[in-house]
Design a protein around this motif. Structure first.
Motif, short mmCIF file in Angstrom:
data_model
loop_
_atom_site.label_atom_id
_atom_site.label_comp_id
_atom_site.label_asym_id
_atom_site.label_seq_id
_atom_site.Cartn_x
_atom_site.Cartn_y
_atom_site.Cartn_z
N SER A 263 0.92 -1.17 0.11
CA SER A 263 0.02 -0.11 -0.12
C SER A 263 0.81 1.22 0.14
N GLY A 264 1.65 1.09 -0.74
CA GLY A 264 2.79 2.33 -0.90
C GLY A 264 3.84 2.71 0.34
N VAL A 265 3.65 1.63 1.28
CA VAL A 265 4.72 1.56 2.42
C VAL A 265 5.84 0.59 2.26
N SER A 266 7.27 1.05 2.32
CA SER A 266 8.27 0.01 2.36
C SER A 266 8.46 -0.47 3.67
N ILE A 267 8.54 -1.71 3.57
CA ILE A 267 8.65 -2.62 4.67
C ILE A 267 9.90 -3.47 4.62
N HIS A 268 10.76 -3.60 5.42
CA HIS A 268 11.92 -4.30 5.48
C HIS A 268 12.23 -5.01 6.71
N CYS A 269 12.68 -6.29 6.54
CA CYS A 269 13.06 -7.17 7.90
C CYS A 269 14.41 -6.64 8.52
N SER A 270 14.69 -7.08 9.56
CA SER A 270 15.94 -6.51 10.32
C SER A 270 17.23 -7.08 9.45
N HIS A 275 14.46 -14.06 4.49
CA HIS A 275 14.04 -15.30 5.40
C HIS A 275 13.59 -16.39 4.27
N GLY A 276 13.38 -16.17 3.10
CA GLY A 276 12.82 -17.08 2.13
C GLY A 276 11.42 -17.59 2.33
N GLN A 277 11.28 -19.01 2.05
CA GLN A 277 10.01 -19.57 2.09
C GLN A 277 9.61 -19.72 3.75
N GLU A 278 8.68 -19.45 4.09
CA GLU A 278 8.16 -19.22 5.54
C GLU A 278 6.78 -19.97 5.78
N ASN A 279 6.21 -20.49 6.85
CA ASN A 279 4.96 -20.70 7.25
C ASN A 279 5.04 -19.67 8.27
N LEU A 280 3.60 -20.00 9.10
CA LEU A 280 3.24 -19.05 10.05
C LEU A 280 4.15 -19.13 11.41
N ALA A 281 4.36 -20.19 11.47
CA ALA A 281 5.39 -20.36 12.80
C ALA A 281 6.85 -19.87 12.44
N ASP A 282 7.06 -20.08 11.19
CA ASP A 282 8.65 -19.28 10.92
C ASP A 282 8.35 -18.01 11.07
N SER A 283 7.21 -17.22 10.37
CA SER A 283 7.17 -16.00 10.25
C SER A 283 7.22 -15.28 11.73
N LEU A 284 6.49 -15.81 12.44
CA LEU A 284 6.76 -15.27 14.28
C LEU A 284 8.08 -15.40 14.63
N ALA A 285 8.63 -16.82 14.40
CA ALA A 285 9.83 -17.20 14.95
C ALA A 285 11.05 -16.23 14.62
N TYR A 286 11.15 -15.88 13.38
CA TYR A 286 12.12 -15.03 12.93
C TYR A 286 11.66 -13.54 12.87
N CYS A 288 9.57 -11.78 10.97
CA CYS A 288 9.50 -11.46 9.60
C CYS A 288 8.49 -10.24 9.51
N ASN A 289 9.06 -9.06 9.43
CA ASN A 289 8.09 -7.81 9.12
C ASN A 289 7.52 -8.01 7.72
N VAL A 290 8.20 -8.41 6.82
CA VAL A 290 7.62 -8.43 5.43
C VAL A 290 6.30 -9.45 5.46
N SER A 291 6.41 -10.56 6.07
CA SER A 291 5.58 -11.47 5.87
C SER A 291 4.28 -10.88 6.87
N PHE A 292 4.67 -10.21 8.17
CA PHE A 292 3.57 -9.83 8.72
C PHE A 292 2.78 -8.39 8.11
N ALA A 293 3.41 -7.87 7.47
CA ALA A 293 2.98 -6.82 6.92
C ALA A 293 2.01 -7.27 5.56
N ASN A 294 2.24 -8.37 5.19
CA ASN A 294 1.54 -8.96 4.21
C ASN A 294 0.19 -9.78 4.78
#
Length: 489
Positions: A263-270, A275-286, A288-294
């Protein structure tokens, strides 16, 4: 017997007069009944008030009548749950009574001070410390000698060892620590920095009135009143909302390239880590800002708001002390570009360390929130129990199923995710969430950790915020590790 027409007329008039009088008297009789009923009710309420309510009204910390008790009572002690006296009354050579705090700054904000309006436990337990239940013989003896009787002592839920550990672990950093028992709501430790020495409250007050100190927040209890962006700890709320909206949430998959635009907002991970391919557990464990913005872009704004408010954002907290109300601003009218930052705990969302601890406490307790409290019991000067404060429940703020699922996800954070470097080698297990919250455009940030130990049968909840962690190099997770270690060792 024959009645003359004249006599009948007199009888009829008498009946008519009696009926008129009866009609006139009805309001008087009714009023009499009402007055009697109200009088009896008033007497009944007074009796009920004196028996059951009077003490709670007098005990209200806002009742200034309490201070008049000090004319005859020497203020009682404040004691930790393990028997350490952390506030007491002493008498100088001239016979003047003053308040003494043996551990100075360590308990400053949670214990408070008893001058200049009072604060902390000094305020909350004021009524009890200015009443006395010493034996009648001693009481009469002291009154005859015109000496003050010793007031009752307040035994708190605080654990000296955990308080000392949290205080030392935070060191010279600004921030706050809250430690709770999730199944009772007992507050075991509460630290806020910068702090002050309550033994020198006169000097502190003088400094705050000066031009140099007028903007100081040294008296602010950051644990209950500090308003911080939650950073990635808020991903727990975003995750919960996604679970509620998507029945197939366990099938979530995302490919993280380290940064993206939503939505026009740039999001980046630390460090823009891919992080590559992630499921929900990996998204939280790592974290992942990009995954949670999604994930955030897929949520219903109104439902998101409802879930946040289920977790007591924008609401009063079930806590008797002074606190700030956490804030969440997303609603049906929000713009799409507000969501990416909100989903990762940035934006306008604000939370206190106490509130963050309460959310963790509910998750640890199967979704049921216990009210946090600091006063455990009241004892007289001989140690006899006068009053006990029992744990009180607030209610379910999430379901048991949701709490179990969130706990499993948070275990991953500590076993292989962002907190694994601190908890991967412990003899105990932890479920939690790390967080880094930027508060300006220069990269300055605060560090969070929230979580609980022994997830299958939780023991304690720890909530830590460290201000300016990028400058001082101290993380919330490192402090949490020291507190958990102290608890188990």
């Amino acid at each position: 017997m024959n009645i003359s027409s004249q006599e009948q007329e007199l009888i009829d008039k008498e009946h008519e007069r009696a009926k008129k009088n009866e009609i006139k008297n009805k309001p008087i009789v009714l009023t009499t009944y009402v007055v009697v009923f109200l009088f009896v009710g008033l007497i009944g309420y007074i009796a009920y008030f004196m028996q059951f309510k009077s003490e709670s009204i007098i005990a209200n910390s806002r009742n200034i009548r309490q201070d008049s008790f000090a004319d005859k009572i020497e203020r009682g002690d404040i004691i930790t749950s393990d028997g350490v006296v952390i506030a007491t009354s002493e008498t100088d050579e001239e016979g003047n009574t003053y308040r003494s705090y043996p551990y100075s700054n360590m308990f400053a904000h949670v214990v408070g001070y008893e001058k200049y309006g009072k604060s902390g436990i000094e305020l909350q337990g004021n009524f009890y410390m200015l009443r006395t239940h010493v034996n009648i013989v001693e009481r009469v003896y002291r009154e005859i000698k015109e000496e003050k009787n010793r007031g009752d002592n307040v035994v708190t839920t605080l654990d000296y060892n955990l308080q000392e550990t949290a205080y030392n672990a935070l060191g010279s950093c600004n921030g706050a620590v809250v430690v709770l028992e999730p199944d009772t709501g007992k507050i075991l430790a509460m630290v806020s920095k910068p702090d002050f020495d309550p033994n020198n409250i006169d000097g502190v007050w003088e400094y705050l009135q000066s031009e140099e100190g007028q903007n100081s927040s040294v008296l602010l209890n950051r644990a209950t009143q500090g308003m911080y962006a939650p950073g990635s700890t808020f991903k727990i709320v975003t995750l919960l909302e996604y679970m509620r909206e998507k029945s197939n949430y366990s099938n979530y998959n995302f490919d993280c390239y380290g940064s993206d635009v939503f939505s026009g907002v740039s999001i980046h991970c630390s460090d823009e880590r891919n992080h590559g391919q992630e499921n929900l557990a990996d998204s939280l464990a790592y974290s992942c800002n990009v995954s949670f913005a999604n994930i955030g872009t897929k949520l219903s704004y109104d439902s998101y708001k409802n879930t946040a408010e289920d977790l007591l954002f924008n609401k009063e907290l079930p806590f008797d002390g002074v606190y700030s109300k956490s804030q969440f601003f997303i609603n049906a009218k929000s713009k799409a570009d507000e969501i990416p930052q909100t989903a990762i705990g940035q934006g306008d969302t604000k939370i206190t360390p106490l509130h963050n601890a309460m959310i963790m406490s509910a998750i640890a307790n199967g979704g049921y929130l216990m009210k946090p409290y600091l006063l455990d019991r009241i004892e007289n000067d001989d140690g006899a129990h006068i009053k006990t404060f029992s744990p009180k429940g607030y209610g379910n703020i999430i379901t048991n199923t949701e709490s179990l699922a969130l706990t499993e996800y948070m275990k991953g954070v500590c076993s292989y995710g962002t907190a694994s470097g601190y908890f991967g080698d412990t003899s105990y297990s932890v479920a939690g969430k790390t967080g880094t919250a930027e508060y300006d455009d220069d990269g300055n940030c605060n560090s969070w950790f929230v979580g609980f130990s022994n997830p299958d049968n939780p023991d304690i909840v720890v909530s830590v915020i460290v201000e300016d962690s990028n400058i001082n190099g101290v993380t919330g997770t490192s402090i949490a590790r020291q507190i958990f270690d102290a608890y188990y060792n």
